[in-house]
Design a protein around this motif. Sequence first.
Motif, PDB file in Angstrom:
ATOM      1  N   ARG A  81       0.816  -1.248   0.065  1.00  0.00           N
ATOM      2  CA  ARG A  81      -0.075   0.203   0.154  1.00  0.00           C
ATOM      3  C   ARG A  81       0.969   1.223  -0.125  1.00  0.00           C
ATOM      4  O   ARG A  81       0.491   2.221   0.526  1.00  0.00           O
ATOM      5  CB  ARG A  81      -0.917  -0.083   1.248  1.00  0.00           C
ATOM      6  CG  ARG A  81      -1.826  -1.295   1.345  1.00  0.00           C
ATOM      7  CD  ARG A  81      -2.413  -1.330   2.811  1.00  0.00           C
ATOM      8  NE  ARG A  81      -3.189  -2.740   2.891  1.00  0.00           N
ATOM      9  CZ  ARG A  81      -3.769  -3.124   4.099  1.00  0.00           C
ATOM     10  NH1 ARG A  81      -3.298  -2.535   5.089  1.00  0.00           N
ATOM     11  NH2 ARG A  81      -4.434  -4.154   3.966  1.00  0.00           N
ATOM     12  N   THR A  82       2.172   1.133  -0.452  1.00  0.00           N
ATOM     13  CA  THR A  82       2.914   2.331  -0.545  1.00  0.00           C
ATOM     14  C   THR A  82       3.563   2.411  -1.954  1.00  0.00           C
ATOM     15  O   THR A  82       3.915   1.548  -2.588  1.00  0.00           O
ATOM     16  CB  THR A  82       4.081   2.168   0.512  1.00  0.00           C
ATOM     17  OG1 THR A  82       5.006   3.185   0.365  1.00  0.00           O
ATOM     18  CG2 THR A  82       4.788   0.919   0.384  1.00  0.00           C
ATOM     19  N   SER A  83       3.789   3.594  -2.403  1.00  0.00           N
ATOM     20  CA  SER A  83       4.637   3.934  -3.737  1.00  0.00           C
ATOM     21  C   SER A  83       6.068   3.956  -3.563  1.00  0.00           C
ATOM     22  O   SER A  83       6.663   4.063  -4.562  1.00  0.00           O
ATOM     23  CB  SER A  83       4.201   5.197  -4.225  1.00  0.00           C
ATOM     24  OG  SER A  83       4.459   6.235  -3.276  1.00  0.00           O
ATOM     25  N   ALA A  84       6.428   3.756  -2.086  1.00  0.00           N
ATOM     26  CA  ALA A  84       7.837   3.711  -2.015  1.00  0.00           C
ATOM     27  C   ALA A  84       8.482   2.662  -1.228  1.00  0.00           C
ATOM     28  O   ALA A  84       8.531   2.854   0.090  1.00  0.00           O
ATOM     29  CB  ALA A  84       8.321   5.102  -1.316  1.00  0.00           C
ATOM     30  N   ARG A 125      15.370  -8.661  -9.918  1.00  0.00           N
ATOM     31  CA  ARG A 125      14.904  -8.007 -11.035  1.00  0.00           C
ATOM     32  C   ARG A 125      13.503  -7.723 -11.192  1.00  0.00           C
ATOM     33  O   ARG A 125      13.310  -6.390 -11.835  1.00  0.00           O
ATOM     34  CB  ARG A 125      15.768  -8.575 -12.298  1.00  0.00           C
ATOM     35  CG  ARG A 125      17.064  -8.639 -12.332  1.00  0.00           C
ATOM     36  CD  ARG A 125      17.656  -9.161 -13.695  1.00  0.00           C
ATOM     37  NE  ARG A 125      17.666 -10.454 -13.947  1.00  0.00           N
ATOM     38  CZ  ARG A 125      18.061 -11.449 -13.648  1.00  0.00           C
ATOM     39  NH1 ARG A 125      19.129 -11.378 -12.880  1.00  0.00           N
ATOM     40  NH2 ARG A 125      17.796 -12.831 -13.884  1.00  0.00           N
ATOM     41  N   LYS A 126      12.586  -8.740 -10.800  1.00  0.00           N
ATOM     42  CA  LYS A 126      11.442  -8.310 -11.175  1.00  0.00           C
ATOM     43  C   LYS A 126      10.887  -7.228  -9.877  1.00  0.00           C
ATOM     44  O   LYS A 126      10.128  -6.590 -10.328  1.00  0.00           O
ATOM     45  CB  LYS A 126      10.520  -9.540 -10.878  1.00  0.00           C
ATOM     46  CG  LYS A 126       8.931  -9.420 -11.034  1.00  0.00           C
ATOM     47  CD  LYS A 126       8.656  -8.727 -12.393  1.00  0.00           C
ATOM     48  CE  LYS A 126       8.912  -9.610 -13.404  1.00  0.00           C
ATOM     49  NZ  LYS A 126       8.306  -9.400 -14.703  1.00  0.00           N
ATOM     50  N   ALA A 127      11.404  -7.172  -8.709  1.00  0.00           N
ATOM     51  CA  ALA A 127      11.308  -6.315  -7.547  1.00  0.00           C
ATOM     52  C   ALA A 127      11.587  -5.080  -8.191  1.00  0.00           C
ATOM     53  O   ALA A 127      10.839  -3.821  -8.068  1.00  0.00           O
ATOM     54  CB  ALA A 127      11.984  -6.745  -6.433  1.00  0.00           C
ATOM     55  N   LEU A 128      12.794  -4.841  -8.890  1.00  0.00           N
ATOM     56  CA  LEU A 128      13.359  -3.576  -9.385  1.00  0.00           C
ATOM     57  C   LEU A 128      12.186  -2.876 -10.494  1.00  0.00           C
ATOM     58  O   LEU A 128      11.922  -1.830 -10.404  1.00  0.00           O
ATOM     59  CB  LEU A 128      14.634  -3.631  -9.926  1.00  0.00           C
ATOM     60  CG  LEU A 128      15.850  -3.684  -8.965  1.00  0.00           C
ATOM     61  CD1 LEU A 128      16.994  -3.927  -9.581  1.00  0.00           C
ATOM     62  CD2 LEU A 128      15.863  -2.569  -8.200  1.00  0.00           C
ATOM     63  N   VAL A 158      10.063   4.070  -8.829  1.00  0.00           N
ATOM     64  CA  VAL A 158      11.327   5.078  -8.860  1.00  0.00           C
ATOM     65  C   VAL A 158      11.625   5.216  -7.483  1.00  0.00           C
ATOM     66  O   VAL A 158      12.805   5.475  -7.207  1.00  0.00           O
ATOM     67  CB  VAL A 158      10.901   6.186  -9.482  1.00  0.00           C
ATOM     68  CG1 VAL A 158      10.840   5.883 -11.011  1.00  0.00           C
ATOM     69  CG2 VAL A 158       9.820   7.283  -8.811  1.00  0.00           C
ATOM     70  N   LYS A 159      10.726   4.947  -6.363  1.00  0.00           N
ATOM     71  CA  LYS A 159      11.117   5.283  -4.955  1.00  0.00           C
ATOM     72  C   LYS A 159      11.200   4.122  -4.017  1.00  0.00           C
ATOM     73  O   LYS A 159      11.599   4.007  -3.110  1.00  0.00           O
ATOM     74  CB  LYS A 159       9.763   5.964  -4.280  1.00  0.00           C
ATOM     75  CG  LYS A 159       9.715   7.409  -4.851  1.00  0.00           C
ATOM     76  CD  LYS A 159       8.526   8.441  -4.184  1.00  0.00           C
ATOM     77  CE  LYS A 159       8.052   9.477  -4.796  1.00  0.00           C
ATOM     78  NZ  LYS A 159       7.245  10.274  -4.162  1.00  0.00           N
ATOM     79  N   ALA A 160      11.330   2.961  -4.743  1.00  0.00           N
ATOM     80  CA  ALA A 160      11.699   1.809  -4.093  1.00  0.00           C
ATOM     81  C   ALA A 160      13.301   1.402  -3.337  1.00  0.00           C
ATOM     82  O   ALA A 160      13.805   2.088  -4.014  1.00  0.00           O
ATOM     83  CB  ALA A 160      11.653   0.462  -5.215  1.00  0.00           C
ATOM     84  N   ASP A 162      21.920  -0.469  -9.949  1.00  0.00           N
ATOM     85  CA  ASP A 162      20.661   0.281  -9.701  1.00  0.00           C
ATOM     86  C   ASP A 162      20.624   0.949  -8.561  1.00  0.00           C
ATOM     87  O   ASP A 162      20.666   0.285  -7.369  1.00  0.00           O
ATOM     88  CB  ASP A 162      19.578  -0.808  -9.904  1.00  0.00           C
ATOM     89  CG  ASP A 162      18.162   0.255 -10.255  1.00  0.00           C
ATOM     90  OD1 ASP A 162      17.961   1.047  -9.226  1.00  0.00           O
ATOM     91  OD2 ASP A 162      17.340  -0.237 -11.034  1.00  0.00           O
ATOM     92  N   PRO A 163      20.646   2.031  -8.305  1.00  0.00           N
ATOM     93  CA  PRO A 163      20.685   3.119  -7.072  1.00  0.00           C
ATOM     94  C   PRO A 163      19.329   2.486  -6.145  1.00  0.00           C
ATOM     95  O   PRO A 163      19.702   2.704  -4.885  1.00  0.00           O
ATOM     96  CB  PRO A 163      20.583   4.396  -7.420  1.00  0.00           C
ATOM     97  CG  PRO A 163      19.724   4.413  -8.768  1.00  0.00           C
ATOM     98  CD  PRO A 163      20.287   3.106  -9.453  1.00  0.00           C
ATOM     99  N   ARG A 164      18.596   1.836  -6.553  1.00  0.00           N
ATOM    100  CA  ARG A 164      17.199   1.504  -5.564  1.00  0.00           C
ATOM    101  C   ARG A 164      17.613   0.153  -4.919  1.00  0.00           C
ATOM    102  O   ARG A 164      16.837  -0.161  -4.036  1.00  0.00           O
ATOM    103  CB  ARG A 164      16.047   1.375  -6.595  1.00  0.00           C
ATOM    104  CG  ARG A 164      15.505   2.657  -7.297  1.00  0.00           C
ATOM    105  CD  ARG A 164      14.392   2.372  -8.019  1.00  0.00           C
ATOM    106  NE  ARG A 164      14.928   1.550  -9.020  1.00  0.00           N
ATOM    107  CZ  ARG A 164      14.079   0.621 -10.105  1.00  0.00           C
ATOM    108  NH1 ARG A 164      12.635   0.747  -9.671  1.00  0.00           N
ATOM    109  NH2 ARG A 164      14.599   0.143 -10.868  1.00  0.00           N
ATOM    110  N   GLY A 165      18.701  -0.610  -5.361  1.00  0.00           N
ATOM    111  CA  GLY A 165      18.743  -2.003  -5.069  1.00  0.00           C
ATOM    112  C   GLY A 165      20.194  -2.049  -4.473  1.00  0.00           C
ATOM    113  O   GLY A 165      21.220  -1.177  -4.653  1.00  0.00           O
ATOM    114  N   ASN A 166      20.441  -2.957  -3.386  1.00  0.00           N
ATOM    115  CA  ASN A 166      21.519  -3.106  -2.662  1.00  0.00           C
ATOM    116  C   ASN A 166      21.582  -4.626  -2.236  1.00  0.00           C
ATOM    117  O   ASN A 166      20.717  -5.204  -1.748  1.00  0.00           O
ATOM    118  CB  ASN A 166      21.514  -2.324  -1.269  1.00  0.00           C
ATOM    119  CG  ASN A 166      22.960  -2.212  -0.815  1.00  0.00           C
ATOM    120  OD1 ASN A 166      24.007  -2.817  -1.248  1.00  0.00           O
ATOM    121  ND2 ASN A 166      22.984  -2.188   0.559  1.00  0.00           N
ATOM    122  N   VAL A 167      22.728  -5.393  -2.555  1.00  0.00           N
ATOM    123  CA  VAL A 167      22.876  -6.796  -2.599  1.00  0.00           C
ATOM    124  C   VAL A 167      24.017  -6.811  -1.308  1.00  0.00           C
ATOM    125  O   VAL A 167      25.172  -6.403  -1.421  1.00  0.00           O
ATOM    126  CB  VAL A 167      23.527  -7.796  -3.720  1.00  0.00           C
ATOM    127  CG1 VAL A 167      23.509  -9.188  -3.363  1.00  0.00           C
ATOM    128  CG2 VAL A 167      22.400  -7.483  -4.689  1.00  0.00           C
TER     129      VAL A 167
END
Length: 226
Positions: A57-60, A75-78, A83-85, A114-119
């Motif tokens: 229920r959030t856009s981020a 990859r599917k989560a990205l 854009v705010k994930a 991708d700056p939205r992701g971190n492993v």
Amino acid sequence: MLPREEIATAQIPGGETLTLVSHGRDFIIMLGRNELMGTRMQFSEEQLAELTLAELRTSAPRVLIGGYGMGFTFRKALEKGGVKADIVVAEVVPEILEWAEGPLAHLTGDTLNDPRGNVVLCDVAALIDDANDGTCAKWDAILLDVDNGPDGIVRDGNERLYSRTGLGKARDALNSGGVLAVWSAAPDHRFRIRLKEAGFDVEERIVRARPNNKGPRHTIWFARKP
């Protein structure tokens, strides 16, 4: 019939050996003699991310993924997170990331940048604990694909993730309305009961391994924190 060619091996801490093999144009990660995942049957792992994010229920969304594997869920989560994930993956086998940037680079693309992701090289349980002790913010979703399911443990110690105590920690690490999603190669009625006993509202879905409604049937539990 095309032979399988061994490319590399890696040891799971406290578990068995992983082997990356090629089979024609396809790639497979083997656990012992069993196929753990492969490029021909990735749909259910992608659905783990897509269906979970559709529930939020959030856009981020702030999302924790347990297990990188071949990166299908990440990859599917990205793709679906917006854009705010903020998406964090916990992976315990360093070689998995070496494979992602080496023989599987054609799958990985630029997603690891991708700056939205971190492993992060760590146990997913540690990041769940961090959310509970205030070291990091709570999560909107926790996606677990670190085993073959609650009854298919591939690493010693992962049993705690599916125990009543472990499920309680996952619930407490979620924001209100957050979702714990668990992938499994097989159904498990007792686990569904444990999820309910841990205070979740539970939905169980059966998803095929291939998008053409073929391949093995896998189970995903979507457990929402009220």
